[in-house]
Design an enzyme around this catalytic site. Sequence first.
Site, PDB file in Angstrom:
ATOM      1  N   LYS A   1       0.850  -1.197   0.000  1.00  0.00           N
ATOM      2  CA  LYS A   1       0.000   0.000   0.000  1.00  0.00           C
ATOM      3  C   LYS A   1       0.876   1.234   0.000  1.00  0.00           C
ATOM      4  O   LYS A   1       1.772   1.377   0.855  1.00  0.00           O
ATOM      5  CB  LYS A   1      -0.838   0.004   1.266  1.00  0.00           C
ATOM      6  CG  LYS A   1      -2.309  -0.166   1.043  1.00  0.00           C
ATOM      7  CD  LYS A   1      -3.024   0.003   2.366  1.00  0.00           C
ATOM      8  CE  LYS A   1      -4.495  -0.120   2.200  1.00  0.00           C
ATOM      9  NZ  LYS A   1      -5.190   0.062   3.483  1.00  0.00           N
TER      10      LYS A   1
HETATM   11  C1  E4P Z   1      -8.562   0.609   3.331  1.00  0.00           C
HETATM   12  O1  E4P Z   1      -7.677  -0.006   2.783  1.00  0.00           O
HETATM   13  C2  E4P Z   1      -8.449   1.284   4.629  1.00  0.00           C
HETATM   14  O2  E4P Z   1      -7.714   0.443   5.479  1.00  0.00           O
HETATM   15  C3  E4P Z   1      -9.760   1.508   5.304  1.00  0.00           C
HETATM   16  O3  E4P Z   1     -10.840   1.110   4.500  1.00  0.00           O
HETATM   17  C4  E4P Z   1      -9.913   2.824   5.973  1.00  0.00           C
HETATM   18  O4  E4P Z   1     -11.187   2.878   6.576  1.00  0.00           O
HETATM   19  P1  E4P Z   1     -11.567   3.955   7.672  1.00  0.00           P
HETATM   20  O5  E4P Z   1     -11.795   5.257   6.978  1.00  0.00           O
HETATM   21  O6  E4P Z   1     -12.823   3.422   8.278  1.00  0.00           O
HETATM   22  O7  E4P Z   1     -10.431   4.033   8.648  1.00  0.00           O
END
Ligand code: E4P
Length: 216
Positions: A83
């Site tokens: 990521k």
């Molecule tokens: C995605 O890869 C992220 O980890 C995640 O969906 C973030 O979600 P949040 O906005 O609920 O923290």
Amino acid sequence: MKLFLDTANLDEIRAGVELGIVDGVTTNPSLVAKEQCKFKDRVIEICELVQGPVSAEVTALEADGMVEQARELSGWHPHVVVKVPCIPEGLKAIKRLKAEEIRTNCTLVFSVNQALLAAKAGATFVSPFCGRLDDIGHDGMGLVAEMREVYDNYGCDALVLAASLRHASHVKQAMLLGADISTVPYKVFAQMVKHPLTDIGLKLFLADWEKVKDLV
Ligand code: E4P
């Protein structure tokens, strides 16, 4: 549409895998921090549980550092997808990682302009953060729709990974809009299978079965 679990919690992942419908996992530094575990060990444990991509995030802010971290992360297990945040240095890193055949998930995407750049850089997955857009009064699902249209119009290979989903209705909208993948917290996963009419119907069927079961 594929379904990923958005968690670093092993119990949740095991429970999802038992249901047989987990296509992958996404983690982020905040999800890992909640678990109070060693990052490397946890990523490997998740990879061993799940037959699919497992996103693990870099923390460097410059392309060189991101690429270095990405090489290390991707060496931990073949399921690892790296990521990378959607910032200029992140785009540079994604381009270089694509050349090295290291899969990336471009994260923290909040506009269709960012999404196009991430795809052009060569990201494998691009993650629009829908719930966080909704939180500030914007239209998270609108971004998924725009991405689908733009990626289809221009033949982009990047996969739309709807992220930051907060409830089952988000998942429904994401699938109707043509997201390739939705990543959901376990709580949302559990909501998806629930329907009050299923529970009521089952109760009625079992009550009626009680009336006839001894006749067969
Ligand atoms: C995605 O890869 C992220 O980890 C995640 O969906 C973030 O979600 P949040 O906005 O609920 O923290």
